[in-house]
Design an enzyme around this catalytic site. Sequence first.
Site, PDB file in Angstrom:
ATOM      1  N   GLU A  10      -8.644  24.610   4.556  1.00 28.55           N
ATOM      2  CA  GLU A  10      -7.764  23.795   3.709  1.00 28.55           C
ATOM      3  C   GLU A  10      -8.528  22.832   2.806  1.00 28.55           C
ATOM      4  OE1 GLU A  10      -8.009  23.612   6.972  1.00 28.55           O
ATOM      5  OE2 GLU A  10      -7.868  21.577   7.761  1.00 28.55           O
TER       6      GLU A  10
ATOM      7  N   SER B 122       0.848  -1.193   0.000  1.00 29.09           N
ATOM      8  CA  SER B 122       0.000   0.000   0.000  1.00 29.09           C
ATOM      9  C   SER B 122       0.885   1.246   0.000  1.00 29.09           C
ATOM     10  CB  SER B 122      -0.919  -0.016   1.219  1.00 29.09           C
ATOM     11  OG  SER B 122      -0.129  -0.011   2.385  1.00 29.09           O
TER      12      SER B 122
ATOM     13  N   GLN C 253      -8.609  27.516  18.989  1.00 29.08           N
ATOM     14  CA  GLN C 253      -8.944  27.316  20.405  1.00 29.08           C
ATOM     15  C   GLN C 253      -7.711  27.502  21.293  1.00 29.08           C
ATOM     16  OE1 GLN C 253     -10.906  23.457  20.409  1.00 29.08           O
ATOM     17  NE2 GLN C 253     -12.592  24.181  19.136  1.00 29.08           N
TER      18      GLN C 253
ATOM     19  N   ARG D 263     -16.435  19.873  18.011  1.00 24.99           N
ATOM     20  CA  ARG D 263     -17.506  19.833  19.015  1.00 24.99           C
ATOM     21  C   ARG D 263     -17.459  21.065  19.929  1.00 24.99           C
ATOM     22  NH1 ARG D 263     -19.360  14.553  18.749  1.00 24.99           N
ATOM     23  NH2 ARG D 263     -17.728  13.047  18.251  1.00 24.99           N
TER      24      ARG D 263
ATOM     25  N   THR E 296      10.430  -7.006 -11.716  1.00 20.26           N
ATOM     26  CA  THR E 296       8.990  -7.088 -11.993  1.00 20.26           C
ATOM     27  C   THR E 296       8.303  -8.259 -11.295  1.00 20.26           C
ATOM     28  OG1 THR E 296       9.324  -8.455 -13.961  1.00 20.26           O
ATOM     29  CG2 THR E 296       9.313  -6.069 -14.286  1.00 20.26           C
TER      30      THR E 296
ATOM     31  N   CYS F 180      -9.024  25.506  13.629  1.00 18.07           N
ATOM     32  CA  CYS F 180      -9.877  24.703  14.510  1.00 18.07           C
ATOM     33  C   CYS F 180      -9.286  24.638  15.923  1.00 18.07           C
ATOM     34  CB  CYS F 180     -10.118  23.327  13.900  1.00 18.07           C
ATOM     35  SG  CYS F 180     -11.633  22.590  14.514  1.00 18.07           S
ATOM     36  N   PHE F 181      -8.682  23.536  16.305  1.00 18.68           N
ATOM     37  CA  PHE F 181      -8.051  23.474  17.634  1.00 18.68           C
ATOM     38  C   PHE F 181      -6.999  24.577  17.746  1.00 18.68           C
ATOM     39  CE2 PHE F 181      -5.400  21.254  20.947  1.00 18.68           C
ATOM     40  CZ  PHE F 181      -6.388  21.206  21.915  1.00 18.68           C
TER      41      PHE F 181
ATOM     42  N   LYS G  15      -1.948   5.281  -5.315  1.00 19.44           N
ATOM     43  CA  LYS G  15      -3.117   4.937  -6.139  1.00 19.44           C
ATOM     44  C   LYS G  15      -4.102   6.091  -6.188  1.00 19.44           C
ATOM     45  CE  LYS G  15      -5.073   1.330  -4.225  1.00 19.44           C
ATOM     46  NZ  LYS G  15      -4.303   1.015  -3.050  1.00 19.44           N
TER      47      LYS G  15
ATOM     48  N   HIS H 239     -12.193  24.648   8.655  1.00 15.25           N
ATOM     49  CA  HIS H 239     -10.975  24.125   8.018  1.00 15.25           C
ATOM     50  C   HIS H 239     -10.923  24.594   6.570  1.00 15.25           C
ATOM     51  CE1 HIS H 239      -9.878  20.962  11.049  1.00 15.25           C
ATOM     52  NE2 HIS H 239     -11.126  21.171  11.397  1.00 15.25           N
TER      53      HIS H 239
ATOM     54  N   LYS I 248       8.721  -7.809 -19.865  1.00 19.11           N
ATOM     55  CA  LYS I 248       8.391  -8.850 -18.881  1.00 19.11           C
ATOM     56  C   LYS I 248       6.989  -8.642 -18.314  1.00 19.11           C
ATOM     57  CE  LYS I 248      12.631 -10.660 -16.956  1.00 19.11           C
ATOM     58  NZ  LYS I 248      13.625 -10.407 -15.914  1.00 19.11           N
TER      59      LYS I 248
ATOM     60  N   ASP J  41      -7.924  10.304   0.339  1.00 20.32           N
ATOM     61  CA  ASP J  41      -7.888  10.257  -1.126  1.00 20.32           C
ATOM     62  C   ASP J  41      -8.985  11.125  -1.759  1.00 20.32           C
ATOM     63  OD1 ASP J  41      -5.630   8.745  -1.874  1.00 20.32           O
ATOM     64  OD2 ASP J  41      -6.613   6.934  -1.150  1.00 20.32           O
TER      65      ASP J  41
HETATM   66  N1  GLN Z   1     -10.923  19.158  19.429  1.00 21.71           N
HETATM   67  C1  GLN Z   1     -11.513  20.367  18.972  1.00 21.71           C
HETATM   68  C2  GLN Z   1     -13.031  20.282  18.891  1.00 21.71           C
HETATM   69  O1  GLN Z   1     -13.586  19.235  18.857  1.00 21.71           O
HETATM   70  C3  GLN Z   1     -10.922  20.806  17.656  1.00 21.71           C
HETATM   71  C4  GLN Z   1     -11.160  19.861  16.533  1.00 21.71           C
HETATM   72  C5  GLN Z   1     -10.279  20.114  15.329  1.00 21.71           C
HETATM   73  O2  GLN Z   1      -9.199  20.709  15.426  1.00 21.71           O
HETATM   74  N2  GLN Z   1     -10.688  19.609  14.194  1.00 21.71           N
HETATM   75  O3  GLN Z   1     -13.690  21.296  18.873  1.00 21.71           O
END
Ligand code: GLN
Length: 537
Positions: A512, A14, A388, A466, A190, A384-385, A18, A510, A225, A72
């Site tokens: 990204e 793996s 925070q 959350r 191969t 995100c985190f 792919k 996020h 081959k 992926d």
């Molecule tokens: N742990 C944090 C939350 O649940 C941040 C989650 C994260 O960074 N995706 O809010």
Amino acid sequence: MALKLIFVTGGVLSGLGKGVVTASLGLLLKASGLSVTAIKIDPYVNVDAGTMNPYMHGEVFVTEDGGETDLDLGHYERFLNINLSKKNNITTGKVYSTVIRKERKGEYLGQTVQIIPHVTDEIKKEILDVAREQETDVAIVEIGGTVGDIEGLPFLEAARQLRLELGETNTLFTHVVLVPKLTTTGELKTKPAQHSIQELRRIGIQPDILIARSPTHLSAEARKKLSLFGNVPERAIFSDPDVETVYEVPLVLHKQRILDVISDKLRIKLNKPDLTAWKEFVERVKTASEPVRIGMIGKYTKLRDSYLSIIEALKHASAKLNLKPILKWFEATDIEQGRIDPKEIPEDIDCAVVLPGFGKRGLMGKIKAVKELRESGKPVLGICFGLQVMVVEFARNVLGYKDANSTEIDPNTPYPVVDLMEIQRNVKVLGGTMRLGARPIKLVPGTLAHKIYGGAEIIFERHRHRYQVNPDYIDEFQDHGFVVSGTSDDCMAEIMELKDSKFYLGTQAHPEFKSRPLSPSPVFEGLLVAASRNREG
Ligand code: GLN
């Protein structure tokens, strides 16, 4: 045109790329005028990737509709420049849950429910449903894992049946195999590939196309081959050599005329693809020479795939700005335990990303790093985190709330500046229950966030969390210059930024996940613009 299915299987081991091959075929077919979707099959028993540790599985990619999927899907979205659905990721867990639910409902009354035909029928149905719902000409189906894995068998069996049902000209089997090079003799071997093809044929699948992952292009001898032992004509064997950037793979395959083989086999007419913009992007990735040093502060830094979409988003923005991104990794646990001196971090970098995460490990390290970064005035993006952590650090060191924390980390903190969202309080089941997927965010006029998003009033970014900045503390943060620049109906602080900073911004979403090679995420672009300005100034 009848629906065409292209299956991509993997041989020998793996991690061959792919996903990138699948995405590359998609890009080439789309550029040739077809509508394309891509589906990832993950033979593990988890229903989705959401409950897995990033160290096991790499990043959890979040789709627009809130699916927690295999990384992926990120490759597919970036190469194909389309949004996929959670339905584009099929797992053993999903298939079996459906089959068992149907059995309980009595839908198979009187029958013995078996892998063949009931499970394989369900697999076929899920594949065809996605392709038909998304109204595409072609669906590329990547079967995860390696041929020979026990868990993958029902999926390969379903693929074999689909060829029988849909016909030779509507299905195509592409097998991606490792062809290693011996360091002692420089010879390409191969034999492992031959065994893998034999295993595939034993299951009843004869590959139509072979793609050889090897350090270099295939030698004439290796190709011969593979052709002889694999029962595949030489013109349908392609090299997938090591390249500088994964974005080059479609160009490498195109140069070898892979589209000719696909169009012959599937009997489809393809337009000559226009790859100009893509080629220019690849050129910029390869030739940009002005370095920008980006500090990556996180705790899954030993497996870079944990942050795949963020790394790619930084590449996209760098290419647009003609910068060469140099990622400098700072493992939060190393900072926490004194192996990295946080005071030295700002000197080492031009900007930083405080990465997403869960749980207690490394938090103290991140807080220390963020303090130094904030005080240094270097551009910082918290995701995100990461947002925070910025909030907890600010509460402790600027507002003077000693022991302020997120209740995720310390449920008894006297200052819960980050707290569980109201809608999460009754959640008992952990799979698929975070605040997920794309949601509207209202931007506050006059803020940096508003500016980097080109003055848009409302934007959509994807979420997976959350916890949130505790609304009870927001006024106090704002009074001290850490202001809210994006809000939503159920989350008051979607984006926060330090007033009058060059770029000190955190986002609960996020961004990204929506960054694409030819249209980078504004947030990452904003960060790098600030970083290069900072260097010049
Ligand atoms: N742990 C944090 C939350 O649940 C941040 C989650 C994260 O960074 N995706 O809010």
